[in-house]
Design an enzyme around this catalytic site. Structure first.
Site, short mmCIF file in Angstrom:
data_model
loop_
_atom_site.label_atom_id
_atom_site.label_comp_id
_atom_site.label_asym_id
_atom_site.label_seq_id
_atom_site.Cartn_x
_atom_site.Cartn_y
_atom_site.Cartn_z
N TRP A 1 -9.34 -22.63 122.00
CA TRP A 1 -9.77 -23.24 121.04
C TRP A 1 -8.55 -23.05 119.86
CZ3 TRP A 1 -10.26 -20.98 115.96
CH2 TRP A 1 -10.78 -22.03 114.81
N LYS B 1 -17.34 -40.01 114.37
CA LYS B 1 -16.76 -38.83 115.20
C LYS B 1 -17.96 -38.19 115.82
CE LYS B 1 -14.48 -34.38 113.76
NZ LYS B 1 -14.07 -33.58 112.75
N ASP C 1 -18.97 -35.34 118.16
CA ASP C 1 -18.47 -33.88 118.34
C ASP C 1 -19.30 -33.18 119.37
OD1 ASP C 1 -16.96 -31.64 117.95
OD2 ASP C 1 -17.49 -31.33 115.81
N ASN D 1 -19.68 -28.86 120.33
CA ASN D 1 -19.14 -27.58 119.82
C ASN D 1 -19.88 -26.45 120.80
OD1 ASN D 1 -17.37 -27.89 117.32
ND2 ASN D 1 -19.45 -28.96 116.56
N ASP E 1 -8.66 -28.35 116.33
CA ASP E 1 -9.14 -27.80 115.02
C ASP E 1 -7.91 -26.94 114.18
OD1 ASP E 1 -11.64 -28.76 114.95
OD2 ASP E 1 -12.52 -26.97 115.45
C1 DGJ Z 1 -15.49 -28.97 115.16
C2 DGJ Z 1 -14.55 -30.22 114.75
O1 DGJ Z 1 -13.46 -30.02 115.51
C3 DGJ Z 1 -14.37 -30.15 113.29
O2 DGJ Z 1 -13.32 -30.95 113.13
C4 DGJ Z 1 -15.58 -30.15 112.61
O3 DGJ Z 1 -16.08 -31.54 112.86
C5 DGJ Z 1 -16.50 -29.37 113.05
N1 DGJ Z 1 -16.79 -29.11 114.35
C6 DGJ Z 1 -17.96 -29.60 112.19
O4 DGJ Z 1 -18.97 -28.59 112.78
#
Ligand code: DGJ
Length: 734
Positions: free
Chosen positions: A197, A474, A476, A478, A546
């Protein structure tokens, strides 16, 4: 062009600069002969003679195993004596694994079919030609069709495989790779991408040893850590000279890419779905289609491999209507506000952004459910009107009235334990019976192998997108997938979960882009864990990392650009000191580095230092002046920074060589050095170029002129400047 020489039993696949050859031994076994610089005809050079291969099973039946152990199979199978990495392993109805493929027939077609349920490259009938080779295991009654599509202009060959169970039995695939390539060179080195990351796609290069090296993912996504790509080079290969083989996979799930050097110093490269986390029940009459692999070769260095991949993706893989358009310059509120925002704050960002020339506001995580932190509400895609006062439509209308487009963030595949969705459907989370699910960022993964779950996601997203004028999403993700179990899949198909997850994702993306064809889709996965060719089929850009620090971005963007066009790399100017690494860089360098991507801002534009804000209009002007070059031009990596030579440099050259943009970023000052001489690449040696714009020194009122061969042979002189300084040099043909 694809030809089959009946007499020599050789298939020859030609692109503009390369030739790929394979041949049949005993009319049965398909072996690899050659992949490299273009050859005139199939009789010139080949590794085995089809009529007198010394260990041909027909000539020497008592040594068939020996033949299998040394033969460069085009698509090696397990259990029959090829002891290298196999591409296909099938268990019969007794659970035994063996498969021996014999040639049956072939056909050649203009154009290229799509792959059911999978992203795949495409082309018109005069752009691509496809060879289908049908093979069969006579005992299993399994047919295997190898598909080779030849993209002549881009020097690319794509491959995929369809496995059909033509028997009355049920079998199990335990491995089904997409491609294999045997390369014979004295010494080779392997290039791969690795990361974490905030440190995605750093480039690794090392000598191949005897045995196996592999990169893979078992996380349910491409991953931050490793990448579905192998580059094979000789020790002499540089950016601009020497041989390079590139192989990558059009896939966004668990992959493996293996390089194996055998006892004869032959390297076998294989790529496909990760067999460690894969098994597939193949009932009678069913077929399984593998993802597509992309292969390219050049004898002009690593840079040419990158340019082949870039051209190929821009012409034959990315489908978005935005591909050849300038993307709106966006401001994203994530690093500006994190979860702490409301309508007023977003509108104040929009107003200030508009003044500076920014074109779209993207509302990131935190607008739904009761989400003020990352521990709740994923799955509850209902606008939080305590924050978005007046509702979403009001906000979007106001943003539009200010003169900006509007974009929104989703994390569709996830559910928070603290959500109405999870309370109503705990069985919708991916999980293993009787085990608690390991949380990551306080969330679970939804079981998108299920149609009811996919329908819920699609309906929730559609409702939001239909409720206001939203022009960008966008998407995402995570966390990685763990506890790989599904409540709906039968016992004997639980091993299919990971691949079905990826297919479910593709189905969702397909539905979304079909229902909202004008949507600009940016992929994201905790930064850049899903930057891959599969995702690019659905959306033209991916959030690269990020880590928005300009220095960290140099290596991340260099590694990403090794394979992907610059126009795909999400890149934003963010605040200083940087939130991820605390480094203070100049606004100039942040702007110049982000310019080589989609370009945007991710900071509180209402609270930034005035002297930095004053630079935004120039940066935006640069985007409008140069983005066509960055998006469509040929990319050349000029230098990679290290402690000894702490400067980075790359350039893009228009296809007609009439224009070029050089970006130079100096990470550290170089005490005692006055200047560096940076040789350029890709220009027309016979052309005369004028340096205009930044750093163009006026001589007697005239712009400085340089010859193309001088710029490439000697280079441009760049004065030594301080830490985090950068330059943009624009050349245009006189
Ligand atoms: C991870 C993404 O890479 C960020 O840009 C952002 O959108 C966050 N998640 C939000 O939780």
């Amino acid at each position: 062009m694809i030809t089959f020489c009946e007499e020599k039993q050789i298939f020859k696949l030609d692109t503009k600069e390369t030739t790929y050859m394979m041949g049949l031994v005993d009319g049965e076994f398909l072996g690899h002969i050659y992949y490299g610089k273009k050859l005139r005809n199939p009789g010139g050079f080949y590794r085995f003679r089809t009529d007198e291969y010394p260990m041909s099973p027909k000539l020497l039946p008592r040594e068939k195993l020996g033949f299998f152990g040394g033969f460069p199979f085009e698509y090696p199978t397990g259990g029959v004596g090829d002891y290298g990495e196999s591409c296909l392993d099938i268990l019969n109805e007794m659970g035994q694994s063996a498969c021996e493929l014999h040639y049956v027939s072939h056909r050649i077609e203009q154009g290229k079919p799509s792959l059911p349920g999978l992203p795949a490259s495409f082309g018109l009938k005069d752009e691509v030609e496809t060879l289908f080779i049908l093979m069969q295991d006579e005992v299993l009654k399994v047919q295997v069709e190898l598909q080779y599509s030849v993209f002549e202009k881009e020097d690319v060959i794509t491959r995929s495989v369809t496995i059909h169970n033509g028997s009355d039995h049920t079998y199990r695939l335990t491995k089904a790779y997409s491609a294999c390539l045997n390369v014979e060179k004295e010494k080779t080195e392997l290039i791969t991408l690795h990361g974490a990351w905030a440190r995605e796609r750093h480039i690794d290069r090392r000598e191949l040893f005897h045995g196996k090296m592999r990169v893979s993912s078992n996380r349910g996504e491409t991953s931050h850590q490793e990448h579905a790509f192998l580059g094979l080079v000789t020790p002499q290969t540089t950016q601009s000279s020497g041989e390079v083989y590139g192989m990558q996979l059009v896939y966004s799930g668990n992959f493996t890419a293996n390089a194996e050097r055998n006892m004869y110093d032959i390297d076998r490269l294989t790529i496909g779905i990760n067999a460690e986390t894969f098994s597939w029940k193949l009932s009678a009459g069913e077929s399984f289609v593998t993802p597509e692999a992309i292969l390219t070769y050049s004898d002009q260095g690593i840079g040419q491999m990158s340019r082949n991949f870039h051209d190929f993706m821009r012409s034959h893989l990315i489908r978005s209507p935005y591909l050849h358009k300038d993307r709106p310059i966006l401001i994203n509120n994530w690093e500006a506000t994190y979860f702490d925002f409301d309508t007023d704050k977003l509108l104040s960002l929009a107003r200030e952004a508009k003044k500076q020339g920014i074109e779209m506001l993207v509302m990131d995580d935190g607008w739904f459910g009761k989400r003020n932190f990352d521990d709740n509400s994923l799955g509850d895609w209902v606008v939080n009107e305590d924050k978005i006062k007046g509702g979403l439509k009001y906000l979007v209308d106001q943003v539009n009235a200010i003169g900006l487009k509007f974009g929104i963030w989703f994390e569709p595949e996830m559910v928070s334990p603290d959500s109405d969705l999870y309370r109503a459907h705990p069985d919708w989370a991916i999980q293993v019976k009787d085990r608690s699910i390991n949380m990551a960022r306080c969330q679970y993964v939804l079981d998108i192998t299920r149609k009811d779950v996919r329908d819920y996601i699609f309906d929730s997203l559609s409702a939001i997108l239909n409720s206001a004028n939203i022009e960008y999403v966008k998407w995402d993700m995570n966390r990685s997938v763990s506890s790989p179990g599904s409540f709906l899949l039968p016992e004997d198909q639980q091993g299919e979960l990971f691949h079905r997850y990826t297919l479910g994702l593709y189905e969702l993306l397909d539905r979304l882009t079909t229902a909202f064809p004008n949507l600009l889709l940016e992929h994201c996965s905790a930064g850049g864990a899903r930057f891959d060719a599969g995702m690019l089929y659905y959306g033209p850009q991916v959030w690269t990392s990020d880590d928005t620090d300009a220095v960290e971005r140099l290596r991340i963007q260099e590694g990403t650009a090794l394979l992907y066009p610059l126009s795909c790399m999400g890149a934003h100017v963010s605040k200083c000191p940087n939130d991820q690494v605390g480094r203070r860089t100049t606004m100039k360098m942040r702007g110049d580095v982000a310019l080589s991507g989609t370009f945007g801002y991710e900071l509180d534009i209402t609270a930034m230092p005035e002297e930095e804000k004053a630079m935004i209009p120039t940066q935006i002007e640069n985007y409008h002046k140069y983005h066509h070059l960055i998006a469509e031009g040929d990319y050349y990596r000029l230098h990679s920074w290290d402690d000894k030579e702490p400067y980075d440099a790359w350039m893009v050259v228009s296809k007609d060589k009439s224009e070029a943009l050089v970006t130079y970023a100096q990470v550290l000052g170089r005490p005692g050095y006055k200047r560096i001489l940076l040789p350029l690449q890709g220009l027309d040696p016979a052309g005369d170029y004028i340096l205009d714009g930044e750093d163009a020194v006026l001589k007697n009122g005239e712009m400085p002129e340089y010859e193309g061969d001088l710029l490439m042979g000697a280079g441009i002189l760049i004065g030594n400047s301080g830490d985090f300084s950068s330059k943009l040099y624009h050349f245009r043909r006189k």
